[in-house]
Design an enzyme around this catalytic site. Sequence first.
Site, PDB file in Angstrom:
ATOM      1  CG  HIS A 157      -4.197   2.788  -0.700  1.00  0.00           C
ATOM      2  ND1 HIS A 157      -5.008   1.967   0.041  1.00  0.00           N
ATOM      3  CD2 HIS A 157      -3.358   3.377   0.202  1.00  0.00           C
ATOM      4  CE1 HIS A 157      -4.676   2.061   1.313  1.00  0.00           C
ATOM      5  NE2 HIS A 157      -3.684   2.913   1.454  1.00  0.00           N
ATOM      6  CG  ASP A 214      -1.974  -0.972   1.263  1.00  0.00           C
ATOM      7  OD1 ASP A 214      -2.004  -1.810   0.340  1.00  0.00           O
ATOM      8  OD2 ASP A 214      -2.805  -0.941   2.192  1.00  0.00           O
ATOM      9  CG  ASP A 215       0.253   3.841   2.231  1.00  0.00           C
ATOM     10  OD1 ASP A 215      -0.930   3.643   1.876  1.00  0.00           O
ATOM     11  OD2 ASP A 215       0.599   3.939   3.424  1.00  0.00           O
ATOM     12  CG  HIS A 250      -3.578   7.497   2.072  1.00  0.00           C
ATOM     13  ND1 HIS A 250      -3.775   7.530   3.426  1.00  0.00           N
ATOM     14  CD2 HIS A 250      -3.155   6.235   1.795  1.00  0.00           C
ATOM     15  CE1 HIS A 250      -3.448   6.356   3.950  1.00  0.00           C
ATOM     16  NE2 HIS A 250      -3.072   5.550   2.965  1.00  0.00           N
ATOM     17  CG  HIS A 282       2.264   0.058   4.428  1.00  0.00           C
ATOM     18  ND1 HIS A 282       1.935  -0.865   5.386  1.00  0.00           N
ATOM     19  CD2 HIS A 282       1.147   0.799   4.207  1.00  0.00           C
ATOM     20  CE1 HIS A 282       0.670  -0.686   5.750  1.00  0.00           C
ATOM     21  NE2 HIS A 282       0.168   0.318   5.051  1.00  0.00           N
TER      22      HIS A 282
HETATM   23 NI    NI Z   1      -2.583   3.486   3.209  1.00  0.00          NI
END
Ligand code: NI
Length: 381
Positions: A242, A191-192, A246, A333
Site C-alpha cells: 500500500h 489497508d493502512d 501512503h 481498514h
Molecule cells: Ni489507505
Amino acid sequence: MQKKRLLFFIVCVVLCIQFSAVSAQNGDVVGTARYTDIVAYVNNRPIASYNVNGYTVIVAEELVHYGFLVEWNESDRSLWIVRNPEAETIEGMSGVCSYGQHDGLKYADILETDIRTYVNGNQVTGFNIGGQTMIYLNSLTCVGVVKWNAEDRAAELVLGGISMIEKPPVYEGEIPYEVDPYRPMVALTFDDGPFPYTTERILDTLQYYNSRATFYVVGSNVRAYPEIAKRLGEQNMQIGSHTFNHIKLTEASDGVIAEEIIATDQATREVIGVGTSTMRPPYWVSNERVRRVAGLPVVTWSVDTLDWQNKNADVIFDTVVNNVRDGDIVLMHDTMNCTADAVARMVPALIDAGFQLVTVEEMAAARGWTLEPGVLYSKIY
Ligand code: NI
C-alpha cells in the site's frame, strides 16, 4: 370422466410420495458442520467431533467404542443408543486427532435425514454428515455427566462405573489449513496497517477461526511496528503493498513510484520474511502509468464497507454479511476499533454461512487464475 380424474389424482399422489422419498434419500443440504479445535472426550478417551451451531457433535455409530450399545432398527429407520452394561473400559478409536477434527475436513454439509435417533428411549436431534448420524454430545446428559473444560478447550463426557484413563497430551502443532476450491470463499482485505491493537485484535479473530486475510500494508508502519508485522507472517496472511508513505501515486514521478514499491517490498522481506506480490494504491487511484511502473497486480475490491466513513461496526458487519458472494474481495481498514469489532462478529458469521476466509492469492489459485502485473482485479469470478 370421474374415473379418469380419480385415476389422475391417484397417479399424482403416488408420484408425489415417490418424489419426496427420492429427495429425502438424496438428502438436501440443510446446514454446515465446521471444523472445531475443541477436543471431545469420553472418560478422557478422545472421540472425533464437529461443531454444529456452536455445539460439539459426535458420530453416533462410533459410540460402540465408547461404552454404548448402538442398534439400528431397519423397520422404522431409527437408531437406538443405550449404555452398554457390560462395558468395563473405554477402548476408543485410534487415529482420532487430539485437536478434535475428524479426517482433516474443514467443513462438511449437513444433509436432510429421515433417521430418528434415541438415547435411552428419548428422541434426540440427529444430523446426517457424510452419511453418518451425529448427535450433540449434550444429548448424552441422561447417561453421564457432560462438562466443558475451559482450560483444555474440551467437551468431556464422564460415564460412571467405568474408570477414567490418563488424558493424552493435547496436540499443540499447527492446525492444518486447506482451501477447498469447490466451496464458496471470500477474501477479506485490510489497508493502512499494521497498527497497534486494532491489527492485533483482527489477527486474534482470524487465528481463533483458523482463517486468513490479505493485508495491504504501509511500508513505514511495517518499520514502525515490526512485532505486529511479524505476526502477519506467522499467521500466514498475504502481504500486499500500500506504498511506503501512503502517497497518491498518480501525482508521483516514475522514480518515486518505483521507490515506494521497492521500499515497501524491502521492509516486508526484512521484517516479515515475505515480499509484496500484489498492490493496492492509496486513495484508490491508479492509471496505466502507475500500474506499469509498479509492475504488480493491482487488487481493488467488490464489497466496500466504507468503514473509514461510517465508523460503525453494525454497518460494516451488515454490509459484508448481507452482500458478500463467492469470489468477492472485501475492503476494510485494520486501523480502526469499529472494524476490529465488526470482524470479530463477521468471521464466525461468514464461516457459518459456508464461506472459507482465504487470501486473494489463494482465491485466485483455487479458481485457476494467474494474477498478472499491471492488471486490475476487483473480484475472482
Ligand atoms: Ni489507505
